[in-house]
Write an enzyme that holds these catalytic residues in place. Sequence first.
Site, PDB file in Angstrom:
ATOM      1  CG  ASP A 132      26.268  33.827  61.117  1.00 25.09           C
ATOM      2  OD1 ASP A 132      27.378  34.369  60.940  1.00 25.09           O
ATOM      3  OD2 ASP A 132      25.868  33.485  62.232  1.00 25.09           O
ATOM      4  N   GLY A 177      22.759  31.114  67.171  1.00 23.50           N
ATOM      5  CA  GLY A 177      21.771  30.690  66.188  1.00 23.50           C
ATOM      6  C   GLY A 177      21.135  31.854  65.453  1.00 23.50           C
ATOM      7  CE  LYS A 178      25.183  36.107  63.892  1.00 29.34           C
ATOM      8  NZ  LYS A 178      26.035  35.053  64.476  1.00 29.34           N
ATOM      9  NE  ARG A 179      17.629  28.579  65.123  1.00 26.44           N
ATOM     10  CZ  ARG A 179      18.748  28.149  64.504  1.00 26.44           C
ATOM     11  NH1 ARG A 179      19.577  28.990  63.924  1.00 26.44           N
ATOM     12  NH2 ARG A 179      19.036  26.865  64.475  1.00 26.44           N
TER      13      ARG A 179
END
Lengths: 307, 307
Positions: free
Chosen positions: A109, B105-107
């Site tokens: 992020d 969450g940008k998983r």
Amino acid sequence: MSFDRLITKIREMKNPTVVGLDPKLAYVPSYIQKTYMDVDGESLKAASRAIFRFNQEIIDAICDIVPAIKPQAAYYEMYGHHGIKTLERTIRYAKLKGMFVITDGKRNDIGATMEAYTAAHLGTTMVGENECTPFGADALTVNGYLGSDGINPLLRTCKEHDKGIFVLVKTSNPSSGELQDRLIDGVPVYAIMGDMCEAWGREQIGQYGYSSVGAVVGATYPEQLRELRARLPHTMFLVPGYGAQGGGAAGVAGAFDANGLGAIVNSSRAIMCAYQKEGCDEHEFAQAARREAIRMREDLTSYIDIK
Amino acid sequence: MSFDRLITKIREMKNPTVVGLDPKLAYVPSYIQKTYMDVDGESLKAASRAIFRFNQEIIDAICDIVPAIKPQAAYYEMYGHHGIKTLERTIRYAKLKGMFVITDGKRNDIGATMEAYTAAHLGTTMVGENECTPFGADALTVNGYLGSDGINPLLRTCKEHDKGIFVLVKTSNPSSGELQDRLIDGVPVYAIMGDMCEAWGREQIGQYGYSSVGAVVGATYPEQLRELRARLPHTMFLVPGYGAQGGGAAGVAGAFDANGLGAIVNSSRAIMCAYQKEGCDEHEFAQAARREAIRMREDLTSYIDIK
């Protein structure tokens, strides 16, 4: 300079292995599952407690011969906050036993949000006057797609708290080339990401010549491993894909420098599920994990001479 | 086809806004913090409970005029498993109030590990015969650096459970161009990632023409927003960077199609901290959040005509 601590352990144990703790419930022997489900039913809580017990016994069985563990965050998140509690406890327990802990979260992020991830996994969170340590791992895997804004908050904590990061460079999966192998001015994306790792780590180089910014490079691409080892002389490699994913020790050897340093090779399922492969009594799962860890160490060190 | 549900809500409310719930403890009014710290001290538990109460009151104040919330996982992880419990409860509460929930969450990972993240955030986890829902969000932000191996497990769950994903394409931060703007055969990396989103979503196109595979495109790059809107006709956009990061409503308008659809714009701090900016009594924080949400809706719809 965190990787100094890791490399020192690797040299002491003559073992460049990290054991991945990616504990699906199906890997946990049924007698352990039963112990917890008898109390809490077929719940996320019971599953999480069974997994902690499983992790704990594996850590006990390997902590004198393996320098590091790598819990994969996904396998804890799938049990909700109970699973996350097991992640916290696993990290704490492994550190108590002297192990180096790499949380595999591939977090990413920007700015204040990346600072929050950094506080969570490597640093501390202030609550009033109280400085709390949510997870307290030694290193974290991260994804660099967002550029420096996603990495700079980590660098500050690496320096202040003696921690490290591993940035995804060339991943071990078959489709990793869809973006990572594409050429930018004749240079593949993975090499550009690798160059960024060298640049990010420039100010934090430790006694063995490696910075606190490492790279994830898959065992399944031995040519790229060798190419990147030469290109990125200050970047420690975390190498997944040995064993289960098809990468062998001969290919992995290219990840190491002339002193047999500069890389650590991961194995998860082969060690966690060694008892299933051996076909031994499930009560012996931890000793089977140790036997497999020894076999892997012998395999790796037959190709790599650690100085 | 999950974005049908979201787009229908956007049309009903005539409001293409998602409120980001990224609750630093400093954003939470001191009287709420005190309520929980009096009981549990300056602990991660007290902080997490205070944050849940804060979220709950904001949700109550906006759920009839705002279609969606976007909790940012990092701000919950920084409080350890207590924070994750607050994330679970926040998602559950918002859904009870009829809101669409996007977990930011940008998983990213591959194969079985990505399946675990998918189970955690969008799907279900089996414990024995019991099918548990750890988080149960409607959509998840993800990072596509690893290629299709990281996306395919999500696509299956999107189809089976009516969920959606937003893949990072062109992020809002200043350094996003370090990789994302580099050219591959004359095409920037972000456009290549965008084309992959179109391909991944091809089989799952809903009634409004948008697939279950969306893209994150920052409000801070209005030219690229317009360019990508034309290039990716079936890809819903999640647009961060409005307000605090400097993106204005005029620039954001380029993210929408001729029917005023195809995008949702995020605002986090401006809404959570509206009471601080207004300088009103902190007990009025939730009503101040509502006032700011209304101001944002008016700002956006002065440029965007939702049909």
